[in-house]
Enzyme design. Structure first.
Site, mmCIF file in Angstrom:
data_model
loop_
_atom_site.group_PDB
_atom_site.id
_atom_site.type_symbol
_atom_site.label_atom_id
_atom_site.label_comp_id
_atom_site.label_asym_id
_atom_site.label_seq_id
_atom_site.Cartn_x
_atom_site.Cartn_y
_atom_site.Cartn_z
ATOM 1 N N LYS A 81 -6.242 0.009 9.557
ATOM 2 C CA LYS A 81 -5.243 0.066 10.620
ATOM 3 C C LYS A 81 -4.091 -0.854 10.238
ATOM 4 O O LYS A 81 -2.933 -0.506 10.352
ATOM 5 C CB LYS A 81 -5.866 -0.381 11.944
ATOM 6 N N GLY A 123 -4.956 7.521 9.046
ATOM 7 C CA GLY A 123 -4.947 6.145 9.534
ATOM 8 C C GLY A 123 -5.116 6.186 11.046
ATOM 9 O O GLY A 123 -6.216 6.032 11.560
ATOM 10 N N GLY A 124 -3.995 6.475 11.727
ATOM 11 C CA GLY A 124 -4.036 6.580 13.184
ATOM 12 C C GLY A 124 -5.024 7.632 13.669
ATOM 13 O O GLY A 124 -5.642 7.456 14.724
ATOM 14 N N GLY A 181 0.467 11.513 9.695
ATOM 15 C CA GLY A 181 0.395 12.435 10.831
ATOM 16 C C GLY A 181 -0.858 13.291 10.877
ATOM 17 O O GLY A 181 -0.914 14.276 11.608
ATOM 18 N N LYS A 221 -8.656 2.951 1.658
ATOM 19 C CA LYS A 221 -7.628 2.297 0.838
ATOM 20 C C LYS A 221 -6.975 1.136 1.571
ATOM 21 O O LYS A 221 -6.852 1.145 2.800
ATOM 22 C CB LYS A 221 -6.549 3.290 0.384
ATOM 23 N N ASP A 222 -6.548 0.146 0.812
ATOM 24 C CA ASP A 222 -5.729 -0.941 1.348
ATOM 25 C C ASP A 222 -4.404 -0.392 1.837
ATOM 26 O O ASP A 222 -3.934 0.661 1.376
ATOM 27 C CB ASP A 222 -5.401 -1.953 0.228
ATOM 28 N N ASP A 223 -3.775 -1.131 2.719
ATOM 29 C CA ASP A 223 -2.400 -0.855 3.087
ATOM 30 C C ASP A 223 -1.538 -1.142 1.854
ATOM 31 O O ASP A 223 -1.779 -2.108 1.135
ATOM 32 C CB ASP A 223 -2.017 -1.795 4.239
ATOM 33 N N LYS A 260 22.171 8.158 -17.781
ATOM 34 C CA LYS A 260 23.595 8.213 -17.467
ATOM 35 C C LYS A 260 23.891 9.381 -16.532
ATOM 36 O O LYS A 260 24.714 9.276 -15.632
ATOM 37 C CB LYS A 260 24.333 8.428 -18.797
#
Lengths: 397, 397
Positions: free
Chosen positions: A139, A347-348, A325, A165-167, A90
């Site tokens: 990617k 990733g990138g 990043g 890891k998977d997306d 609440k």
């Protein structure tokens, strides 16, 4: 002696102390001063208490500051839905208020699973003990057939990552169903001669996720990724608490910004992503790094890591995975900020390498090796062409 | 022809259109313009599209406004974790952004359960067709023994309420366990000779809640209360979709403020509490009324009710239950704002009546009867002493 859960809130009111008193009563026994003595005696063990009240600002007749409330441990069952409903159910709707922190006493802490593997258990599985781990992300996953995903996976493994890891948005996987991915990726890992953990995205009806996890493990899963907040903290807890789910659990922060991003509302990122994720059983906690465009501020990012790893007397430390990043040029900074027990996740920064993902991973591994030896990245690049190319593209020295 | 989920966000960026384009690509296939043609052809069915972009303000080189993105239906599995992860997972952490609305096309809508009973089904069970329903809340539950709760329950039923609900923080119920409460309350209901629904708080490990619900029904439960957000939307979906769970489901908004309260972050209340709760299967949706101290603004509160009740071509309408701060003097306003298909829900407004809870409920029933007949409350109070006393205490005419 009853024990208490200490909960602190950032809030605004005409009179912070009065607000604290109304919370202490209103979120526990409902009313107090008007109760008959016999009722007070019956309910005393359930009554919340006001802790510290710190006024940080007074303006236009309003006080802003931090109030802390002590909730009797016996008011909740040992699970996160009970905890959050009790301390912020609440109350979350009651004007300007942000849930900043929760301190759980040892007796209650011991009733939560915490990480089953933790940092040491994951290092054990990977046989890597003396450097930050390296993880890479596909990617993309959505819509790709298995052979394309296999090629992405193979390149990442070839370059030397410890985890893939998977997306997290990989729900529709009809072109590369879970069991087939596991088979294909495990063959690639086996061929590499080196342990690599693949975090498969655990999806499906929430009441069946424990069974689905066991199915995935039967099919060869070595790690599971979970969108903890969209599914709810409790399913992470139940996965972690199940002795048959003998693989590390990786928590994705999807939707976390909806909770932590506002200054005066929601739940703070250190509590949400650091404490609660670990309490519920995450072995690895992904969250926004302080470096990228999708960034957490520096102090909060360090505090998340502190909560993930600090000795709390009950639970194994979890790996912080400050993400988004990240490129090889940032590894010096990452190591300064987070030390050895961190997972470098890109990733990138892997796939965007001029020579592709395998060299992208090699660049990161060379950067990690350099900083652990106390070398500059420039020095590391002298013996790693991939790192030299990465620094040329993204900067860093 | 592929179908799309249309999602709108309130956000801020240097260039809103560019931001929309980066979301449409980044939250679906990851990248686009740099992909080879063959890959573009493969991924085209998964690519998001930019819909409308409306700039409402430009200041200091920043644009603020609403952008809408169309996500292919095929990108998600038909469940709320997949939907929210896809449209607001990573994106929730990407600067100032609030998820405002989601429009789900008919093909996908049909794959969500929606309310099993809805307004008509609940009216059927209660045999009440022509007036707003009346619900009351226990004054408090935590720490009270069964006989005290029974006394509270009996007084509320005696006064004529249609529904009674547990306190949402009622997790620790060892002094009045679920099965015992159900037995005791059902005896009171039976003695009253009139149907009354009791919403028992459904608690426990999330992967066992479907079984727990069935257990509760076996023990006589006629309605279940769920803290949907602490447990996660998906368990509501699974409860609603299970044919053996043949009682109405009441959704509590605990923790909702953590999502909706900030202007520039989180998830809007009409989407969160109106659309998603109904999609997942809530028959009754509790949420802050626009009247009390814990209040939603008037427009949002009406929009929640609209989403709960509007014909959407797939799902039964759900009862809006605008709660908090409700006393008999507000019933005229409530009726004007929400019409007949609403549940008047009161705690303090029932228990705080000068003559106690039974007369508190009688006062509400008299107020409801008056407004439905087009009478003033003052007129209604002429034949109801309890209403007269209530108006004296709380005001209203």
């Amino acid at each position: 002696m009853s024990e208490f859960i200490t909960v602190s809130y950032l809030t605004t009111a005409k009179d912070l102390y009065k607000k604290a008193e109304s919370i202490a009563v209103g979120m526990t026994v409902g009313s107090w001063t008007d109760l008959p003595l016999a009722r007070q005696e019956m309910l005393a063990p359930y009554l919340g208490k006001v802790g510290n009240v710190t006024i940080t600002e007074e303006k236009d007749g309003l006080q802003q500051g931090i109030i802390s409330i002590q909730y009797p441990v016996g008011n909740i069952t040992p699970d996160i839905p009970s905890l959050l409903t009790t301390v912020f159910g609440k109350l979350s709707m009651d004007g300007k208020i942000k849930l900043v922190d929760i301190d759980v006493p040892p007796s209650l802490l011991a009733q939560f699973p915490g990480p089953k593997f933790g940092i040491a258990g994951i290092r054990e599985r990977l046989g890597v003990h003396d450097r930050p781990l390296l993880m890479s992300i596909f990617k993309s996953c959505l819509g790709l057939p298995l052979d394309e995903l296999e090629a992405q996976f193979a390149a990442q493994v070839e370059g030397g990552v410890d985890l893939v890891k998977d997306d997290e948005i990989f729900f529709v996987d009809d072109k590369a169903p879970l069991a087939e991915r596991l088979g294909a990726y495990n063959r690639i890992i086996e061929a590499s001669g080196r342990p690599v953990l693949y975090a498969a995205n655990l999806t499906g009806p929430v009441h069946q996720l424990v069974d689905k996890a066991k199915y995935a493990i039967d099919q060869g899963a070595t790690c599971l990724l979970l969108n903890v907040l969209p599914y709810g903290f409790d399913i992470l807890h139940r996965l972690a608490a199940d002795p048959d789910i003998n693989v590390p659990l990786m928590a994705h922060p999807a939707m976390a910004g909806a909770f932590y991003a506002a200054d005066e509302y929601g739940i703070s990122s250190p509590l949400l992503l650091g404490k609660l994720m670990r309490l519920a059983g995450a072995d690895m906690i992904l969250y926004p790094s302080p470096y990228g465009s999708v960034a957490l501020n520096h102090t909060e990012a360090l505090t998340v890591a502190e909560h993930a790893r600090v000795s709390n007397g009950a639970h194994k430390p979890a790996f912080p995975v400050p993400s988004a990043g990240i490129h090889p040029g940032l590894v010096t900074q990452l190591y300064q900020d987070f030390g050895t027990d961190v997972i470098v996740n890109a990733g990138g920064g892997v796939h965007g390498h001029p020579n592709g993902a395998a060299d992208g991973a090699r660049a990161f591994r060379a950067a990690i090796d350099a900083v652990v030896k106390g070398q500059t990245l420039t020095k590391g690049a002298q013996t790693s062409k991939p790192l030299a190319l990465a620094l040329e593209k993204w900067g860093g020295a």
